[in-house]
Design an enzyme around this catalytic site. Structure first.
Site, PDB file in Angstrom:
ATOM      1  CE1 TYR A  68       0.333   4.084   3.884  1.00 43.39           C
ATOM      2  CE2 TYR A  68       0.969   3.358   6.084  1.00 43.39           C
ATOM      3  CZ  TYR A  68       0.934   3.157   4.711  1.00 43.39           C
ATOM      4  OH  TYR A  68       1.510   2.033   4.168  1.00 43.39           O
ATOM      5  NE  ARG A  71       3.587   7.206   1.721  1.00 40.58           N
ATOM      6  CZ  ARG A  71       3.315   5.899   1.502  1.00 40.58           C
ATOM      7  NH1 ARG A  71       3.165   5.093   2.536  1.00 40.58           N
ATOM      8  NH2 ARG A  71       3.222   5.433   0.295  1.00 40.58           N
ATOM      9  CG  ASN A 103       1.643   4.663  -8.053  1.00 39.31           C
ATOM     10  OD1 ASN A 103       2.487   3.872  -7.644  1.00 39.31           O
ATOM     11  ND2 ASN A 103       1.842   5.446  -9.094  1.00 39.31           N
ATOM     12  CG  HIS A 120      -0.115  -2.375  -3.939  1.00 43.29           C
ATOM     13  ND1 HIS A 120       1.170  -2.095  -4.342  1.00 43.29           N
ATOM     14  CD2 HIS A 120      -0.276  -3.718  -4.116  1.00 43.29           C
ATOM     15  CE1 HIS A 120       1.757  -3.217  -4.758  1.00 43.29           C
ATOM     16  NE2 HIS A 120       0.899  -4.213  -4.637  1.00 43.29           N
ATOM     17  CB  CYS A 128     -12.079  -0.907  11.695  1.00 40.17           C
ATOM     18  SG  CYS A 128     -13.060  -2.405  11.707  1.00 40.17           S
ATOM     19  CB  CYS A 148     -14.154   1.119  13.714  1.00 40.52           C
ATOM     20  SG  CYS A 148     -15.511   0.376  12.801  1.00 40.52           S
ATOM     21  CB  CYS A 150     -16.718  -2.537  15.715  1.00 39.00           C
ATOM     22  SG  CYS A 150     -15.088  -2.476  14.930  1.00 39.00           S
TER      23      CYS A 150
HETATM   24  C1  BJW Z   1      10.879   6.755 -12.153  1.00 39.68           C
HETATM   25  C2  BJW Z   1      10.914   8.099 -11.969  1.00 39.68           C
HETATM   26  C3  BJW Z   1      10.338   8.860 -12.970  1.00 39.68           C
HETATM   27  C4  BJW Z   1      11.878   7.189 -10.181  1.00 39.68           C
HETATM   28  N1  BJW Z   1       9.828   8.254 -14.000  1.00 39.68           N
HETATM   29  N2  BJW Z   1      10.370   6.100 -13.142  1.00 39.68           N
HETATM   30  C5  BJW Z   1       6.934 -13.846  -4.413  1.00 39.68           C
HETATM   31  C6  BJW Z   1       8.291 -13.785  -4.240  1.00 39.68           C
HETATM   32  C7  BJW Z   1       8.853 -13.101  -3.154  1.00 39.68           C
HETATM   33  C8  BJW Z   1       8.056 -12.466  -2.216  1.00 39.68           C
HETATM   34  C9  BJW Z   1       6.702 -12.508  -2.392  1.00 39.68           C
HETATM   35  C10 BJW Z   1       6.161 -13.199  -3.469  1.00 39.68           C
HETATM   36  N3  BJW Z   1       4.796 -13.077  -3.397  1.00 39.68           N
HETATM   37  C11 BJW Z   1       4.500 -12.323  -2.314  1.00 39.68           C
HETATM   38  C12 BJW Z   1       5.644 -11.982  -1.676  1.00 39.68           C
HETATM   39  C13 BJW Z   1       5.758 -11.142  -0.440  1.00 39.68           C
HETATM   40  C14 BJW Z   1       5.611  -9.646  -0.696  1.00 39.68           C
HETATM   41  C15 BJW Z   1       6.724  -9.190  -1.635  1.00 39.68           C
HETATM   42  O1  BJW Z   1       6.529  -8.991  -2.816  1.00 39.68           O
HETATM   43  N4  BJW Z   1       7.898  -8.940  -1.100  1.00 39.68           N
HETATM   44  C16 BJW Z   1       9.023  -8.472  -1.912  1.00 39.68           C
HETATM   45  C17 BJW Z   1       9.567  -7.187  -1.303  1.00 39.68           C
HETATM   46  C18 BJW Z   1      10.035  -9.553  -2.018  1.00 39.68           C
HETATM   47  N5  BJW Z   1       4.304  -9.366  -1.249  1.00 39.68           N
HETATM   48  C19 BJW Z   1       3.253  -9.224  -0.454  1.00 39.68           C
HETATM   49  O2  BJW Z   1       3.342  -9.324   0.749  1.00 39.68           O
HETATM   50  C20 BJW Z   1       1.919  -8.932  -1.112  1.00 39.68           C
HETATM   51  N6  BJW Z   1       0.936  -9.788  -0.567  1.00 39.68           N
HETATM   52  C21 BJW Z   1       0.816 -11.063  -0.935  1.00 39.68           C
HETATM   53  O3  BJW Z   1       1.388 -11.518  -1.892  1.00 39.68           O
HETATM   54  O4  BJW Z   1      -0.043 -11.805  -0.139  1.00 39.68           O
HETATM   55  C22 BJW Z   1       0.098 -13.213  -0.163  1.00 39.68           C
HETATM   56  C23 BJW Z   1       1.476 -13.596   0.403  1.00 39.68           C
HETATM   57  C24 BJW Z   1       1.936 -12.991   1.532  1.00 39.68           C
HETATM   58  C25 BJW Z   1       3.207 -13.323   2.068  1.00 39.68           C
HETATM   59  C26 BJW Z   1       3.999 -14.272   1.397  1.00 39.68           C
HETATM   60  C27 BJW Z   1       3.518 -14.863   0.243  1.00 39.68           C
HETATM   61  C28 BJW Z   1       2.245 -14.533  -0.265  1.00 39.68           C
HETATM   62  C29 BJW Z   1       1.463  -7.518  -0.773  1.00 39.68           C
HETATM   63  C30 BJW Z   1       2.331  -6.463  -1.344  1.00 39.68           C
HETATM   64  C31 BJW Z   1       1.800  -5.085  -0.908  1.00 39.68           C
HETATM   65  C32 BJW Z   1       2.756  -3.964  -1.266  1.00 39.68           C
HETATM   66  N7  BJW Z   1       2.334  -2.780  -0.609  1.00 39.68           N
HETATM   67  C33 BJW Z   1       3.118  -1.560  -0.778  1.00 39.68           C
HETATM   68  C34 BJW Z   1       2.654  -0.542   0.281  1.00 39.68           C
HETATM   69  C35 BJW Z   1       1.314   0.068  -0.091  1.00 39.68           C
HETATM   70  C36 BJW Z   1       0.961   1.186   0.797  1.00 39.68           C
HETATM   71  C37 BJW Z   1       1.988   2.306   0.782  1.00 39.68           C
HETATM   72  O5  BJW Z   1       2.344   2.854  -0.268  1.00 39.68           O
HETATM   73  O6  BJW Z   1       2.442   2.642   1.880  1.00 39.68           O
HETATM   74  O7  BJW Z   1       2.940  -1.052  -2.099  1.00 39.68           O
HETATM   75  S1  BJW Z   1       4.874  -1.844  -0.681  1.00 39.68           S
HETATM   76  C38 BJW Z   1       5.322  -0.672  -1.906  1.00 39.68           C
HETATM   77  O8  BJW Z   1       5.925  -1.331  -3.025  1.00 39.68           O
HETATM   78  C39 BJW Z   1       4.000  -0.076  -2.404  1.00 39.68           C
HETATM   79  C40 BJW Z   1       4.248   0.007  -3.864  1.00 39.68           C
HETATM   80  O9  BJW Z   1       3.021   0.038  -4.568  1.00 39.68           O
HETATM   81  C41 BJW Z   1       5.061  -1.226  -4.158  1.00 39.68           C
HETATM   82  C42 BJW Z   1       5.854  -1.161  -5.411  1.00 39.68           C
HETATM   83  O10 BJW Z   1       6.763  -0.124  -5.370  1.00 39.68           O
HETATM   84  P1  BJW Z   1       7.197   0.607  -6.716  1.00 39.68           P
HETATM   85  O11 BJW Z   1       6.013   1.252  -7.326  1.00 39.68           O
HETATM   86  O12 BJW Z   1       7.958  -0.331  -7.549  1.00 39.68           O
HETATM   87  O13 BJW Z   1       8.061   1.807  -6.126  1.00 39.68           O
HETATM   88  P2  BJW Z   1       9.622   1.902  -5.751  1.00 39.68           P
HETATM   89  O14 BJW Z   1       9.748   3.085  -4.883  1.00 39.68           O
HETATM   90  O15 BJW Z   1      10.149   0.631  -5.260  1.00 39.68           O
HETATM   91  O16 BJW Z   1      10.349   2.160  -7.163  1.00 39.68           O
HETATM   92  C43 BJW Z   1      10.159   3.360  -7.885  1.00 39.68           C
HETATM   93  C44 BJW Z   1      10.701   3.164  -9.290  1.00 39.68           C
HETATM   94  O17 BJW Z   1      10.442   4.352 -10.033  1.00 39.68           O
HETATM   95  C45 BJW Z   1      12.228   2.946  -9.357  1.00 39.68           C
HETATM   96  O18 BJW Z   1      12.489   1.870 -10.270  1.00 39.68           O
HETATM   97  C46 BJW Z   1      12.751   4.270  -9.913  1.00 39.68           C
HETATM   98  O19 BJW Z   1      13.941   4.093 -10.707  1.00 39.68           O
HETATM   99  C47 BJW Z   1      11.604   4.715 -10.764  1.00 39.68           C
HETATM  100  N8  BJW Z   1      11.490   6.162 -10.984  1.00 39.68           N
HETATM  101  N9  BJW Z   1      11.560   8.360 -10.733  1.00 39.68           N
HETATM  102  C48 BJW Z   1       9.837   6.897 -14.090  1.00 39.68           C
HETATM  103  N10 BJW Z   1      10.335  10.216 -12.847  1.00 39.68           N
END
Ligand code: BJW
Length: 250
Positions: A68, A71, A103, A120, A128, A148, A150
């Site tokens: 982190y 980043r 983001n 997110h 903490c 922290c 704590c």
């Molecule tokens: C361009 C481009 C250009 C390139 N122009 N485009 C239902 C079903 C299945 C699973 C779950 C569900 N509900 C919950 C879950 C579990 C889990 C989940 O979703 N898992 C999946 C992987 C299956 N979700 C969670 O755990 C969430 N919590 C939750 O629901 O709590 C309750 C619960 C828990 C457990 C089970 C059930 C319920 C929390 C999710 C938190 C995500 N956090 C992150 C990290 C944040 C910190 C960090 O950045 O380090 O967030 S993960 C990561 O993915 C980050 C992003 O915000 C997020 C989305 O990513 P994004 O933005 O789509 O990026 P990329 O890199 O994947 O894609 C980039 C895109 O850009 C591509 O399409 C390219 O083509 C495109 N691109 N250049 C336009 N120039």
């Protein structure tokens, strides 16, 4: 492509409430790697889906802290790009426009977007691990998490896999998605939930969905318009075309 941009500009011309839902792709042209790309150099051997979990942090706090820090440094060194700026321009031309982002980089706000919903969290803030006490003024360049008052370790204020999204932010995002008549889905792979449900909620409630991404995603199936391309290139073209058809030049 020009025909698709004109269709999009016409949708905008009649829209009363617009949501722009963004993911990592919108910041790519600023030089921020997408989430799935964030495995450059030193980090090439680590899986971001493991690093971005409470279990990953608990198993190796210095490793996750340093990922982190790397980043956070990148975010600080870059500027919003033409895509972020075009979204701000659009917000001055339609009755209501809100940005909902996955983001953590703060670039929409730095470009000038107001009241951005950060689903997110933010890499600029910390709290903490054990008690969620907020922490200010965390110094740069530390190799391991500071403590922290704590005694618990500090962590970035981002939402990791398995953690709940901030309730008020998520509630507002669901409401805006239900109420909007046009949703742009920009630069997200559309696979991380609950964020990825927002375009389906908008579509089910009758909104038009316009997707901008160089690659199709699961959301493409429900998009009324799919604009294949980079957001920093496509969004400014939408602004220019909108200005032409509505005569709303600055
Ligand atoms: C361009 C481009 C250009 C390139 N122009 N485009 C239902 C079903 C299945 C699973 C779950 C569900 N509900 C919950 C879950 C579990 C889990 C989940 O979703 N898992 C999946 C992987 C299956 N979700 C969670 O755990 C969430 N919590 C939750 O629901 O709590 C309750 C619960 C828990 C457990 C089970 C059930 C319920 C929390 C999710 C938190 C995500 N956090 C992150 C990290 C944040 C910190 C960090 O950045 O380090 O967030 S993960 C990561 O993915 C980050 C992003 O915000 C997020 C989305 O990513 P994004 O933005 O789509 O990026 P990329 O890199 O994947 O894609 C980039 C895109 O850009 C591509 O399409 C390219 O083509 C495109 N691109 N250049 C336009 N120039």
């Amino acid at each position: 492509m020009q025909q698709l941009i004109e269709t999009t500009a016409s949708l905008l011309a009649t829209a009363k409430s617009v949501v722009v839902f963004t993911g990592a792709g919108v910041s790519k042209e600023s030089g921020i790697p997408t989430f799935r790309d964030a495995q450059e150099g030193l980090w090439a051997n680590y899986d971001p889906q493991t690093l971005a979990t409470p279990e990953g942090f608990a198993a190796n706090p210095p490793l996750v802290w340093q990922w982190y820090e790397w980043r956070r440094q990148k975010v600080r060194d870059v500027k919003p790009n033409a895509g972020h700026i075009a979204i701000v321009e659009l917000s001055t031309k339609v009755p209501e426009l809100r940005v909902i982002t996955q983001n953590i980089d703060g670039l929409h706000a730095r470009a000038g977007s107001k009241d951005v919903l950060e689903l997110h969290g933010s890499i600029a803030r910390h709290y903490c691990f054990d008690e969620q006490h907020p922490a200010d003024d965390v110094p740069d360049g530390l190799d391991e998490p500071p403590l922290c008052w704590c005694g618990s370790m500090l962590r970035p204020a981002v939402v990791w896999f398995g953690e709940s999204l901030p309730g008020k932010v998520l509630g507002d995002a669901f409401r805006l998605s239900k109420e909007c008549d046009l949703m742009f889905v920009v630069g997200t792979a559309g696979v991380v939930y609950p964020a990825a449900s927002l375009p389906y909620i908008a579509k089910d409630a009758g909104a038009k969905v316009v997707e901008i991404n160089p690659e199709p995603t699961p959301i493409t199936d429900i998009a009324d318009v799919f604009l294949p391309g980079y957001s920093g290139h496509v969004l400014p073209q939408i602004v220019t075309t909108f200005e032409k058809i509505t005569g709303s030049h600055p």
